[in-house]
Design an enzyme around this catalytic site. Structure first.
Site, mmCIF file in Angstrom:
data_model
loop_
_atom_site.group_PDB
_atom_site.id
_atom_site.type_symbol
_atom_site.label_atom_id
_atom_site.label_comp_id
_atom_site.label_asym_id
_atom_site.label_seq_id
_atom_site.Cartn_x
_atom_site.Cartn_y
_atom_site.Cartn_z
ATOM 1 N N LYS A 273 14.493 7.311 81.852
ATOM 2 C CA LYS A 273 14.853 6.510 82.871
ATOM 3 C C LYS A 273 16.479 6.565 83.154
ATOM 4 C CE LYS A 273 11.750 2.797 82.320
ATOM 5 N NZ LYS A 273 11.463 1.355 82.061
ATOM 6 N N GLY B 297 16.632 9.851 69.874
ATOM 7 C CA GLY B 297 15.436 9.777 68.885
ATOM 8 C C GLY B 297 14.378 10.853 69.592
ATOM 9 N N GLY C 117 21.684 4.732 68.617
ATOM 10 C CA GLY C 117 22.321 3.907 69.297
ATOM 11 C C GLY C 117 23.989 4.404 69.165
ATOM 12 N N ARG D 179 17.912 9.896 56.214
ATOM 13 C CA ARG D 179 19.064 9.007 55.967
ATOM 14 C C ARG D 179 19.828 9.086 54.407
ATOM 15 N NH1 ARG D 179 18.310 4.321 60.714
ATOM 16 N NH2 ARG D 179 19.349 5.404 62.446
#
Ligand code: ADP
Ligand code: MG
Length: 400
Positions: free
Chosen positions: A198, A358, A381, A37
């Site tokens: 999922k 991720g 996100g 980052r």
């Protein structure tokens, strides 16, 4: 989507440039364990410094919930920024008020200063107008280079942009340009690989994608739920039977929007979820029956061939979610094989490929494919919310 960039700033020399960066880096035992980052925001900081601006960095770290928490100070991170930039990083003990003012007042043109954690003030996450005003009072112009924080409407990502002339930093610019080429204004045919664990965590994403793309390639645990919904007995495979209705709804929405859905043609079925476990390759149809005690952990060679054939027809590929339990070989097989194929097609100039998430980024690194992709988003996100088609407040605030 139009926004101003550093190219639109006529004069930087002597100006105080407030730059929102993402320094929420992983730290273990006081050491920064991943400097990705910091590396990503380096180009913007260096360019501003070179052009003579007084560069004032704003960032959050952890979740101090509006109070000064010593363990969440950005001060130790300033050292890592110094190392990556190979430049002196000054530090202010507060991001607003006298401490900030005094530290900024001492800067010379080209100097770089990091302000203490913005989340030490409640006004940050509340997007409080007064707090945004206090932040804006620190400088002359605002640059947002933190795409990964852009899904939050906070004072340092959204409120401040309304108060100062605002620009996208180089990393924000690159991210927005890449995402636009993948989903905003892409070259069709566009395909997406959506995998992972999922369906329930990716409903909005699937619903948005089927309205925009030409083929949706589903894999991983997520595919088990779709196979189950179509009638297969998935044994002990990871799946969500309470999502069968959703799976049907997504398949119907895809049909209405002329988006083809491709499911795995076979699965690697094993009695054990461990490295080196024995498995058999089983064809996947609505009539498939996987016995109890066994689970499908990856896709097999027939699926790999199908997916690569689909890739061959595409101009643009978006990828989120591994195609199997890639952390545990041999169940990394399909993920690695199709990642390599996409990487090669991208290298050949036949495919624009954008990936994020991720575990997806880890999987593409494992496959040695990440460097060949057109763009890899590390935004987490914010990337997922973008794939869901949600407006990102930090990006909207930059639109001109
Ligand atoms: P991302 O972080 O890229 O958004 P997810 O978190 O949705 O991806 O999913 C990644 C996880 O899904 C991995 O831990 C992987 O092992 C798991 N997974 C994928 N396929 C299977 C499968 N068939 N059985 C069990 N776990 C799976
Ligand atoms: Mg994950």
């Amino acid at each position: 989507m139009t926004f101003k960039t550093l190219d639109d700033i006529s004069e930087l020399n002597g100006k105080i440039a407030l730059v929102r960066v993402d320094l929420n880096v992983p730290v273990k035992d006081g050491e920064v364990t991943d400097i990705t980052r910091i590396e990503r925001v380096a180009p913007t900081i260096q360019e501003l410094s070179r052009k003579g601006a007084k560069v004032v960095l704003m960032a959050h770290f952890g979740r101090p919930k509006g109070e000064a928490v010593a363990s969440m100070s950005l001060k130790p991170i300033a050292q890592s920024v110094e190392e990556v930039l190979d430049a002196r990083i000054h530090f202010a003990e507060d991001c607003i008020g006298e401490a900030a003012k005094a530290a900024i007042g001492k800067l010379h043109n080209g100097d770089i200063l990091l302000l203490e954690n913005t989340r030490f003030h409640k006004g940050e996450e509340a997007n409080d107008a007064e707090f945004a005003k206090d932040l804006a009072a620190n400088g002359d112009l605002y640059i947002n280079d933190a795409f990964s924080a852009a899904h939050r409407a906070h004072a340092s990502t959204e409120g401040i942009a309304k108060l100062l002339p605002s620009y996208a930093g180089r990393t924000m610019q690159a991210e927005l340009t890449a995402l636009n080429s993948a989903l905003g204004d892409p070259k069709h045919p566009v395909g997406a690989v959506v995998g992972g664990a999922k369906v329930s965590t990716k409903i909005d994403l699937l619903e948005n994608l089927v309205t925009k793309i030409d083929v949706l390639i589903i894999g991983g645990g997520m595919a088990n739920t779709f196979q189950g919904a179509l009638g297969a007995d998935m044994g002990d495979s990871l799946q969500e039977p309470d999502m069968y209705d959703k799976a049907h709804a997504i398949m119907n929405a895809a049909k209405e929007n002329d988006c083809r859905i491709v499911l795995p043609a076979d699965g690697k079925v094993s009695a054990e979820f461990k490295a080196g476990a024995a498995y058999e390759v089983v064809p996947m149809t609505p009539a498939t029956i996987i016995p109890k005690g066994k689970e499908s952990l990856d896709a097999g060679d027939a699926t790999i061939a199908n997916v690569i054939a689909e890739f061959e027809k595409l101009n643009t590929l978006i990828w989120n979610g591994p195609f199997g339990a890639f952390e545990i070989p041999p169940f990394d097989g399909a993920t690695v094989a199709i990642a390599k194929a996409a990487a090669e097609m991208t290298e050949d100039g036949r495919l624009v490929s954008v990936a994020g998430g991720g575990d997806t980024v880890s999987a593409l690194n494992l496959a040695g494919a990440a460097d060949s992709f057109s763009y890899i988003s590390t935004a987490g996100g914010a990337f997922l919310e973008w794939m869901e088609g949600k407006p990102l407040p930090g990006v909207l605030a930059l639109e001109s």
